[in-house]
Scaffold this active site. Structure first.
Site, PDB file in Angstrom:
ATOM      1  N   HIS A   1       0.790  -1.156  -0.049  1.00  0.00           N
ATOM      2  CA  HIS A   1      -0.117  -0.231  -0.095  1.00  0.00           C
ATOM      3  C   HIS A   1       0.709   1.402  -0.059  1.00  0.00           C
ATOM      4  CE1 HIS A   1       0.479   0.016   4.447  1.00  0.00           C
ATOM      5  NE2 HIS A   1       0.411   1.336   4.295  1.00  0.00           N
TER       6      HIS A   1
ATOM      7  N   ASP B   1      -0.677  -7.494   1.449  1.00  0.00           N
ATOM      8  CA  ASP B   1      -0.020  -6.084   1.514  1.00  0.00           C
ATOM      9  C   ASP B   1       1.458  -6.267   1.881  1.00  0.00           C
ATOM     10  OD1 ASP B   1       0.157  -3.487   1.623  1.00  0.00           O
ATOM     11  OD2 ASP B   1      -0.660  -3.291   3.815  1.00  0.00           O
TER      12      ASP B   1
ATOM     13  N   SER C   1       4.230   2.475   8.165  1.00  0.00           N
ATOM     14  CA  SER C   1       3.897   1.467   7.158  1.00  0.00           C
ATOM     15  C   SER C   1       5.120   0.869   6.627  1.00  0.00           C
ATOM     16  CB  SER C   1       2.999   2.028   6.033  1.00  0.00           C
ATOM     17  OG  SER C   1       1.787   2.487   6.676  1.00  0.00           O
TER      18      SER C   1
END
Length: 304
Positions: free
Chosen positions: A72, A122, A223
């Site tokens: 992502h 992901d 992230s």
């Protein structure tokens, strides 16, 4: 008995984080309750950057030309020329000594990733344009394929995640967090979320880590970064920072991509791109990881 076990748990966390009293207080925003990482402790940590936005995600070195991160972090259509990876150092400064900026040659996103919030798959691999020299990095170890992960195991998350003012941490942050049972995490995510009624939130390729009371382990900007555990005297990456609802919210722990589920894909991608097998040399030093695992096996079930 319950209060006694909880005291042991909190004391151990304070020892591991340098005695900080705010380890279990929510609200700060970045890696909540974390501390500045010492030089050289997490040598595989990298910053994924674009020229326009600067730091956008974390990542981890698993090979001299390969970085593991989250899918992502990227936008479609994929264009590797937009991205660079900063290797080395503790800050996001491009002029920091002992750091280097490397171009990205290729981006490999897991084929079934849906390009939507909280999607399975992901995970992404980046092939760097220039191989790193052995003196420039130390790769993190990867787990065995489909290796089980035990709830209560205390692991570490690292990153330059945003504060509640949306500012990035000036120095790499680290925090010890316990792995959580996936079914417990699923139940927590449905608390107060009527829009999720009847929906499965925590998929089989995800794992949760953090604190039930709301002390979240990671936030925006973390992230793609690694969640690592000290296993058999080596640092093993078991997770990739993926998603969560807000930061530091009760019953909303951090959700990570479960790396053991993707080891076969990682190995296959490296082989198909003519890279030799990755090899790690990241030893987990010190007695604290082993001590923590032994004592938490007794203390944690009653404290959370």
């Amino acid at each position: 008995m319950e209060s006694w076990a909880r005291c042991i748990f909190l004391l151990l966390l304070q020892i591991l984080t340098g005695g900080r009293g705010d380890i279990l207080h929510s609200g700060a925003g970045k890696i909540v309750g974390g501390q500045d990482a010492p030089e050289g402790r997490w040598p595989w940590q990298v910053s994924l950057r674009t020229e326009k936005e600067g730091h956008i995600c974390g990542g981890s070195l698993i090979h001299e030309v390969w970085v593991l991160t989250a899918a992502h972090c990227f936008r479609r259509p994929l264009n590797s020329s937009f991205y660079h990876v900063k290797v080395g150092g503790l800050t996001l400064s491009l002029t920091e000594p002992h750091s280097t900026l490397v171009a990205v040659r290729n981006i490999f996103v897991y084929p079934t990733y849906l390009w939507e919030d909280a999607s399975s798959g992901d995970i992404a691999l980046l092939r760097l344009d220039t191989p790193l020299q052995p003196s420039q990095f130390s790769p993190v170890c990867l787990p065995q394929a489909q290796a089980p992960l035990t709830p209560g195991t205390v692991c570490w998350v690292t990153g330059w995640g945003a504060t509640h003012e949306r500012e990035l941490a000036s120095v790499l942050q680290e925090l010890a967090v316990p792995l959580l049972d996936s079914e417990d995490c699923e139940r927590m995510y449905h608390i107060g979320e009527t829009s999720l009624s009847g929906k499965r939130v925590i998929q089989s390729d995800m794992l949760c880590a953090g604190f039930v009371e709301g002390q979240k382990d990671s936030c925006q900007g973390d992230s793609g970064g690694p969640l690592v555990c000290a296993i058999n005297s080596s640092w093993i990456q078991v997770g990739i920072t993926s998603w969560g609802i807000g930061c530091a919210r009760p019953n909303k722990p951090g959700v990570y991509t479960r790396v053991p589920d993707y080891v076969d894909w990682i190995q296959r991608t490296l082989a198909e791109n003519h890279s030799d097998a990755y090899g790690c040399r990241s030893r987990a030093s010190g007695a604290y990881p082993a001590l923590l695992l032994v004592l938490l096996a007794f203390a944690l079930p009653e404290s959370l």
